[in-house]
Design an enzyme around this catalytic site. Structure first.
Site, PDB file in Angstrom:
ATOM      1  N   CYS A  82      23.716  37.262  -1.298  1.00  0.00           N
ATOM      2  CA  CYS A  82      25.160  37.538  -1.398  1.00  0.00           C
ATOM      3  C   CYS A  82      25.742  37.759   0.001  1.00  0.00           C
ATOM      4  O   CYS A  82      25.680  36.892   0.838  1.00  0.00           O
ATOM      5  CB  CYS A  82      25.420  38.711  -2.349  1.00  0.00           C
ATOM      6  SG  CYS A  82      27.155  38.856  -2.821  1.00  0.00           S
ATOM      7  N   HIS A 184      23.391  36.313  -7.092  1.00  0.00           N
ATOM      8  CA  HIS A 184      22.461  37.438  -7.197  1.00  0.00           C
ATOM      9  C   HIS A 184      21.288  37.046  -8.090  1.00  0.00           C
ATOM     10  O   HIS A 184      21.390  37.158  -9.305  1.00  0.00           O
ATOM     11  CB  HIS A 184      23.172  38.649  -7.803  1.00  0.00           C
ATOM     12  CG  HIS A 184      24.127  39.315  -6.886  1.00  0.00           C
ATOM     13  ND1 HIS A 184      23.744  40.285  -5.994  1.00  0.00           N
ATOM     14  CD2 HIS A 184      25.455  39.146  -6.698  1.00  0.00           C
ATOM     15  CE1 HIS A 184      24.785  40.692  -5.300  1.00  0.00           C
ATOM     16  NE2 HIS A 184      25.845  40.015  -5.707  1.00  0.00           N
ATOM     17  N   GLU A 186      18.700  38.692  -8.651  1.00  0.00           N
ATOM     18  CA  GLU A 186      18.224  39.886  -9.360  1.00  0.00           C
ATOM     19  C   GLU A 186      19.091  40.201 -10.587  1.00  0.00           C
ATOM     20  O   GLU A 186      18.738  41.051 -11.389  1.00  0.00           O
ATOM     21  CB  GLU A 186      18.154  41.082  -8.403  1.00  0.00           C
ATOM     22  CG  GLU A 186      19.475  41.751  -8.031  1.00  0.00           C
ATOM     23  CD  GLU A 186      20.318  41.001  -6.986  1.00  0.00           C
ATOM     24  OE1 GLU A 186      19.999  39.821  -6.686  1.00  0.00           O
ATOM     25  OE2 GLU A 186      21.278  41.591  -6.487  1.00  0.00           O
TER      26      GLU A 186
END
Lengths: 203, 264
Positions: A82, A184, A186
């Site tokens: 990011c 992202h 994650e």
């Protein structure tokens, strides 16, 4: 394997750490300590928030010179996520013109078309670069979670994977051992786990 | 193409997740109950995002709430938005440190815009979701803050303009009248204001089944549909709804369901 997530006070690093642990990385450390970074196998540069503030904190902690030494000179694998990806580029106009770390040839600018909803939030499809190790094993245009108001553009070949929101922008890049993703991983369900697994195994 | 989102909202009140109806809260169960009845880590794989709101009326402790978030988000790889009762940068930071990816703000948007600006300066506008509660009275959409208890002097349209100028990241628009009814979203208002909003718009309040979610997702300007209905979507309710929505051809993310192999 020891992966260090660089902690410089910019956003939620908890979810990146827990994703790496879920992927059975034996040693996950959140730190900005120079010695710990030097003794890592891989480095993740996260980040949410303002580019200007992030660069200021990185310079104050002298992480700019350290990351240059470790990743550009010594070729330690580095993944920016990011804002962390944007910081690897040359510059951004967020909160005034600021230079980034300059490890890749990309510049950041704001989504600015009238009528376009900004920030760009949600899952969007990524067209992976055929050579990208991060996207090893993916087919088609997988969905990843984005949330950002600024994006990176590059005229040069930085092995970019792209996403389309009012035109194509850099969703990811890979230049030798240095990679970045605007989305992202994650927070991107199985797709994100798979991508991070590639960073762990292929870099 | 940017996908639309399905969001589940959890309303937390003094240690329990609750079912809200017109903002009256009914205790349903604690974190264990949620795990048992929703298999949360499993169900998260059919959600695009999770919003957790601290609506505690007696003990609105942000640190207790943050500890609960930390447990809740374990092995859940989706964006988490959390908030409720945040009055300072320190409280916001506590949520970010415990697993929140964004924060949802309500009362402070109106009472303390300086805090909102400071949050945006630090975390970026994409980290701040503006929660807007409104009730319709004599054809006027009146905005309420403080868990729906205090009416402000701006109507909905004026308030949305105000929020746009604050440069918040997203709007979470919740009809108090429809909240928890399961009768469907307040489509009259949504159709009326959606085109005027230049921020991603999340609609909430009233979804009772997947038809309502589909009807919401079909509106061009709607970015996401949210439901907080713990009863109507219990068990496999959400995964089933997602399947039907994908089958109906709507533009939502379709993840590869294969479990990835993880070597130990």
């Amino acid at each position: 394997m020891r992966i260090v997530i660089v902690e410089y006070g910019m956003g939620n690093v908890h979810s990146i750490a827990s994703t790496l642990k879920y992927l059975n990385v034996s040693d996950v450390i959140i730190s900005s300590d120079q010695e710990i970074l030097k003794n890592s196998d891989k480095i993740i540069l996260p980040g949410v928030g303002s580019f200007a503030k992030a660069m200021q904190r990185i310079r104050e902690a002298e992480l700019d010179t350290l990351l240059y030494k470790l990743s550009v000179e010594e070729k330690k694998p580095l993944l920016g996520i990011c804002l962390g990806m944007q910081l690897l580029g040359r510059s951004s106009p967020e909160d005034g013109y600021n230079e980034g770390l300059g490890f890749v040839n990309g510049d950041v600018s704001r989504f600015d078309s009238s009528g376009l909803k900004v920030p760009h939030v949600g899952f969007n499809q990524v067209k992976p670069s055929a050579q990208a190790k991060l996207f090893h094993g993916f087919t088609g245009t997988p969905d990843f979670y984005f949330t950002h108001s600024y994006r990176m553009l590059s005229d040069e070949d930085i092995n970019q994977s792209v996403c389309d929101y009012d035109g194509e922008f850099v969703a990811g890049f890979e230049v030798n051992n240095i990679a970045g993703v605007q989305f992202h991983p994650e927070l991107s369900q199985q797709n994100g786990l798979r991508l991070l697994k590639n960073f762990i195994e292929k870099f | 193409m940017l996908r639309k989102r399905i969001i589940f909202s959890l309303i937390y009140n003094d240690g329990f997740f609750t079912q809200s109806r017109n903002f009256r809260l009914q205790k349903v169960g604690d974190l264990k109950w949620l795990e048992k009845n929703y298999g949360f880590q499993k169900i998260a794989f059919s959600l695009d995002e999770l919003i957790v709101v601290n609506a505690s009326r007696t003990n609105k402790s942000v640190s207790d709430f943050a500890s609960m978030i930390r447990l809740l988000v374990n092995d859940v790889f989706i964006p988490i938005c959390a908030g409720g009762g945040i009055r300072s940068m320190e409280e916001a930071e506590l949520l970010f440190k415990n697993g929140a990816d964004k924060i949802i703000m309500n009362t402070a948007l109106y009472k303390n815009p300086e805090l909102i600006k400071e949050l945006i300066r630090n975390y970026g506008s994409q980290s701040v979701v503006a929660s807007v509660d409104y009730k319709t009275s004599n054809g006027i959409n009146e905005v309420y803050i403080a868990d729906g208890t205090e009416k402000i002097d701006k109507n909905l349209e004026q308030y949305l303009e105000y929020l746009e100028l604050l440069d918040i990241g997203e709007i979470y628009l919740n009809s108090v009248d429809k909240d928890g009814t399961g009768f469907g979203y307040d489509f009259a208002t949504i159709h009326d204001i959606a085109k005027k909003i230049n921020k991603p718009l999340i609609i909430a309040g009233g979804a009772g089944n997947e038809k309502h979610l589909i009807e919401g997702l079909q509106i061009n300007e709607v970015s996401a549909v949210a439901t907080a209905n713990l009863f109507n979507f219990i068990g496999d309710g959400l995964p089933n709804a997602r399947e039907k929505i994908i089958a109906s051809g709507l533009n939502i993310a379709n993840w590869n369901p294969d479990q990835i192999s993880i070597e130990s």
